[in-house]
Scaffold this motif. Structure first.
Motif, mmCIF file in Angstrom:
data_model
loop_
_atom_site.group_PDB
_atom_site.id
_atom_site.type_symbol
_atom_site.label_atom_id
_atom_site.label_comp_id
_atom_site.label_asym_id
_atom_site.label_seq_id
_atom_site.Cartn_x
_atom_site.Cartn_y
_atom_site.Cartn_z
ATOM 1 N N LEU A 182 6.118 -21.641 12.911
ATOM 2 C CA LEU A 182 7.046 -20.728 13.280
ATOM 3 C C LEU A 182 7.432 -19.911 12.274
ATOM 4 N N GLN A 183 6.854 -19.972 10.922
ATOM 5 C CA GLN A 183 7.155 -19.053 10.217
ATOM 6 C C GLN A 183 6.161 -17.821 10.027
ATOM 7 N N ILE A 184 6.630 -16.943 9.225
ATOM 8 C CA ILE A 184 5.836 -15.476 9.287
ATOM 9 C C ILE A 184 4.919 -15.813 7.946
ATOM 10 N N HIS A 185 3.640 -15.401 8.093
ATOM 11 C CA HIS A 185 2.743 -15.427 7.012
ATOM 12 C C HIS A 185 1.931 -14.228 7.321
ATOM 13 N N ASP A 221 -0.090 -5.002 9.796
ATOM 14 C CA ASP A 221 0.395 -4.954 8.365
ATOM 15 C C ASP A 221 -0.265 -6.385 7.964
ATOM 16 N N GLY A 222 -0.923 -7.355 8.772
ATOM 17 C CA GLY A 222 -1.417 -8.529 8.432
ATOM 18 C C GLY A 222 -0.450 -9.573 8.552
ATOM 19 N N ARG A 223 0.896 -9.427 8.861
ATOM 20 C CA ARG A 223 1.751 -10.596 9.138
ATOM 21 C C ARG A 223 1.559 -11.004 10.526
ATOM 22 N N TYR A 224 1.708 -12.619 10.736
ATOM 23 C CA TYR A 224 1.585 -13.349 11.707
ATOM 24 C C TYR A 224 2.313 -14.375 11.690
ATOM 25 N N LEU A 225 2.592 -14.993 13.184
ATOM 26 C CA LEU A 225 3.322 -16.080 13.241
ATOM 27 C C LEU A 225 2.558 -17.382 13.167
ATOM 28 N N GLY A 226 3.015 -18.303 11.994
ATOM 29 C CA GLY A 226 2.133 -19.450 11.859
ATOM 30 C C GLY A 226 2.435 -20.505 12.917
#
Length: 805
Positions: A386-389, A378-383
């Motif tokens: 430590l937040q989701i982007h 879905d395109g989300r990742y851990l930055g």
């Protein structure tokens, strides 16, 4: 190499080598034999190459740029360590599980990842696997005769009677575990036992849905050892949580969990990490769980598992999309093998020996494991924060893991050649990671997280090289501005010694002093070594200057270009070498060419050659090109004139580490290109090979492998930040390289002899030992005529030498 004969049984390991023949009439008398390009390059890949001799590769299943990398974690009798830096060592044949994540060729042991080892165990679980600190009970030995590895699939028969068969997609995997019929059969999820330990781990077992889910909060790059500051090691910390979701094709006959030494038969949840220390400080700490199966009517168990750095729901979604319930190990393995053939087939070769072809395609395979996908479907990742982007519009994936100091010398150039689209996504990811990290570009990223490893500012030459090689699918203007800011404005951590040496917290450390002195003073630089830092920064600033010129930023070009010469300020003319220099201008006492004082993982003798951006300037300081070439001869030969290119001598070439891997190609700039040809070929044929010992040292996320790829095709990047290619001599008679942007590069040779007699570029005579950037950007054909004796008159005129500017 003899190892290839020892591994004669490898055909079953990597799949039978495809022998390509032409179903055509015999060519007419006197006609040249047809050129037959390899059609199934995956059949030449041996994932076991580099699994001993410190190569730190691993043989498990992965897809190009894959998030999941499913491979054994071996043990030598200590749960806080493994047989090899990345969990596998060919000569250690005892495993404690099959872990879901790995990176290729880390230079420390343990390195990183190795998350969630899953162990098929024959017997009753009546004690805590975590309490088995010496790995005596919940393990199994195996024989290489029962092991098979190929791109996307790994199979092994354990001595406990279980056959394990693994295959993967990008973010998910499938496994068939075949237990002995009638045996006590259990799968252990050792959730807290990542290679470097863990802060926390969780597991939840749901018999009603036949699922096991959980996560591990971990990180700790190189953290098990006291590297970089001992007890103050900044990488003994958490910087990601990996989630997993596994579903089975059959009911559980039993469940259980453990926390530290406490075992709970029938349990379904457990939490607890094991910490990042070793020995008594973490012995017996950790958690996990198991599921058991009734094997009275058969021991086949199928598991599908997905992973995510975002959430358990993301892991499940990745699993069900990429490995649906109808999937089999065969179907998933076949799809991933096709994906590897697509990537490997971007370079088709003909006319080489079987051993060189095997080493070549395995080298490409190892080079394209990283960067690794870190975004979910879905395109989300851990930055880095430590937040989701979410990936930007138009960005294919977020990619992580960047071994900067290593990769910018060869691997990133190969990536940009083959997959400029992935290189652009990686550049965009790195820009976004820096924005999430207070605008600091870290030297070494694991996933998106800073580890501070090594020295210099490698992100600068990396993105500058991408730009030079035509990569445009990233916000190049913002990236250049940000990297220039890092090179000109001191960041708050610049005066910290935390993690030094090896993992110094500050990026561009002591920048204000560096800019004032025009070198990194070894006594106050807050860096691994002042001379190394100076050389690295000089090359980085040169690369940024090249990028600025391309981007039409003449102001930046004029500002940065002189900084590319700062390396001259740590060249001590009294000794003729790079040397550590103090803030008061004096030279560090006790200098010898073999010293590593002032340097990082290398000696002065090696680092003195690390000026690819100004070969003519270096030669001038050494007394001219002829004198410099004579000195370079002594770098590759011992006092008796014998080759010395296998490492182990601080005064000579070291093929196992990066600071000197460009050195064989310097002869082109010194007007003696035939010596590049013979030196590179000597390294190709002696330091590299096939079989488990086929790499000279740790692969550093594909860097050593990428060096081999370039050497084998007879081309090598001249300098980071530019796209010219130096010429050697190919080990194949034809190479067809098709970039993902449609640009085709062709290399031909009449033989595979080592010495260039003459060359043509696009049908015209070529008297230069280098190719212009237009070859990379627009394509073309370079044709070699090779021979058995050197041509000392080809490409030696001063006007034809590679240009420093």
């Amino acid at each position: 190499m003899s190892m290839s004969r020892v591994r004669a049984g490898l055909a079953g390991l990597v799949g039978a080598v495809l022998v390509v023949t032409l179903a055509a009439a015999v060519p007419a008398a006197g006609a040249s034999p047809p050129v037959v390009l390899v059609e199934d390059p995956a059949s030449y890949v041996d994932p076991l190459i580099g699994t001993t001799r410190g190569g730190n590769t691993w043989p498990g299943a992965t897809r190009p740029f894959g998030m999941i990398a499913w491979s054994p974690t071996s043990t030598s009798g200590d749960q806080t360590g493994t047989g090899g830096g990345n969990g596998y060592e060919y000569n250690v044949t005892k495993v404690r599980g099959f872990s879901l994540t790995h990176l290729n060729g880390a230079g420390c042991s343990p390195g990183a990842a190795g998350d969630v080892p899953i162990m098929p165990f024959v017997g009753e679980v009546n004690s805590s696997p975590t309490a088995d600190t010496r790995d005596q009970r919940y393990v199994s030995t195996f024989s290489h005769a029962g092991e098979a590895a190929s791109p996307g699939r790994y199979t092994v028969g354990l001595d406990n009677g279980v056959r394990t068969d693994l295959a993967v997609s990008t973010r998910a995997g499938i496994a068939d575990f075949t237990f002995p019929t009638g045996s006590a059969a259990n799968l252990l999820f050792r959730t807290s036992n990542s290679l470097n330990g863990s802060e926390d781990a969780r597991i939840a077992i749901d018999p009603a849905t036949r699922t096991v889910t959980g996560s591990v909060l971990t990180g700790g790059f190189c953290g098990r050892r006291g590297n970089g500051g001992g007890a103050t090691n900044p990488n003994r910390r958490s910087y990601y949580r990996l989630y997993f979701s596994a579903v089975f094709d059959r009911d559980f006959a039993g469940t259980g969990t453990w926390q530290n030494a406490t075992v709970t038969p029938g349990g379904t949840t457990a939490t607890g990490g094991e910490g990042y220390l070793t020995g008594a400080d973490r012995a017996g700490k950790g958690s996990g769980g198991w599921v058991g199966f009734d094997t009275s009517a058969g021991g086949d168990v199928r598991m599908r598992v997905g992973i995510s750095y975002v959430s358990e729901a993301g892991a499940a979604a990745n699993r069900d999309a990429e490995v649906p319930g109808t999937a089999t190990v065969d179907s998933v393995a076949a799809a991933t093998r096709d994906a590897w053939n697509t990537e490997l087939g971007r370079v088709q070769v003909a006319g080489g020996t079987d051993a060189r072809t095997r080493a070549f395609y395995t080298a490409i395979y190892h080079s394209l494991m990283q960067p690794q996908t870190i975004s979910d479907l879905d395109g989300r990742y851990l930055g880095a924060d430590l937040q989701i982007h979410t990936v930007r519009a138009g960005q294919g994936n977020a990619y992580g893991t960047f071994s900067g100091w290593d990769q910018y010398r060869a691997q990133i150039q190969l990536l940009a050649l083959l997959r400029p689209d992935v290189a652009g996504d990686m550049a965009q990811s790195m820009l976004d990671f820096s924005a999430q990290n207070k605008n600091v570009w870290d030297r070494w990223l694991h996933l998106g997280a800073s580890t501070h490893v090594m020295t210099g500012d490698p992100a600068a030459p990396t993105l500058a090289t991408y730009y030079a090689m035509g990569v445009r699918n990233f916000d190049a203007g913002a990236a250049l501005t940000s990297l220039v800011r890092q090179a000109t404005v001191q960041n708050p951590d610049a005066l910290s010694d935390l993690g030094c040496p090896g993992q110094c917290l500050g990026q561009r450390p002591t920048l204000n002093t560096y800019l004032a002195l025009k070198y990194a003073a070894n006594d106050i630089c807050h860096c691994w070594g002042g001379a190394a830092e100076t050389l690295e920064n000089s090359l980085a600033d040169f690369s940024l200057a090249m990028w600025a010129r391309r981007a039409g930023r003449d102001d930046l070009y004029r500002q940065l270009l002189p900084r590319g010469d700062y390396w001259k300020n740590t060249f001590n003319p009294a000794v003729g070498y790079q040397a550590a220099r103090r803030a008061d201008g004096s030279w560090q006492s006790g200098f010898t060419p073999s010293t590593d004082v002032g340097f990082a993982q290398g000696s002065s003798a090696t680092y003195t050659w690390m000026v690819p951006q100004d070969v003519s300037g270096l030669a001038a300081l050494m007394g001219g090109r002829e004198a410099a070439a004579t000195r370079l001869d002594g770098f590759f030969h011992d006092e008796a004139g014998n080759w010395a290119v296998l490492g182990g001598n601080a005064l000579r070439y070291d093929p196992t580490n990066e600071p000197g891997i460009h050195a064989p190609w310097l002869y082109n700039g010194l007007g003696q290109p035939w010596k590049t040809q013979e030196t590179v070929r000597q390294i190709v044929d002696t330091a590299y090979g096939t079989g488990p010992a086929g790499l000279p040292g740790n692969d550093d996320l594909g860097t050593m492998s990428a060096w081999y790829v370039f050497a084998a095709i007879g081309l090598f990047p001249q300098v980071p930040g530019r796209a010219e290619l130096l010429l050697g001599s190919p080990v194949f008679t034809r190479i067809e390289l098709l970039r993902s942007n449609g640009v085709r590069l062709t290399v031909t040779a009449d033989t595979t002899d080592k010495y260039v007699q003459s060359a043509e570029l696009n049908g015209k005579n070529l008297n230069r030992s280098w190719l212009p950037e237009s070859f990379v950007q627009r394509g073309g054909t370079v044709a070699f005529t090779l021979g058995t004796t050197p041509n000392r008159t080809w490409a030696i005129a001063a006007a034809d030498l590679p240009r420093d500017l």
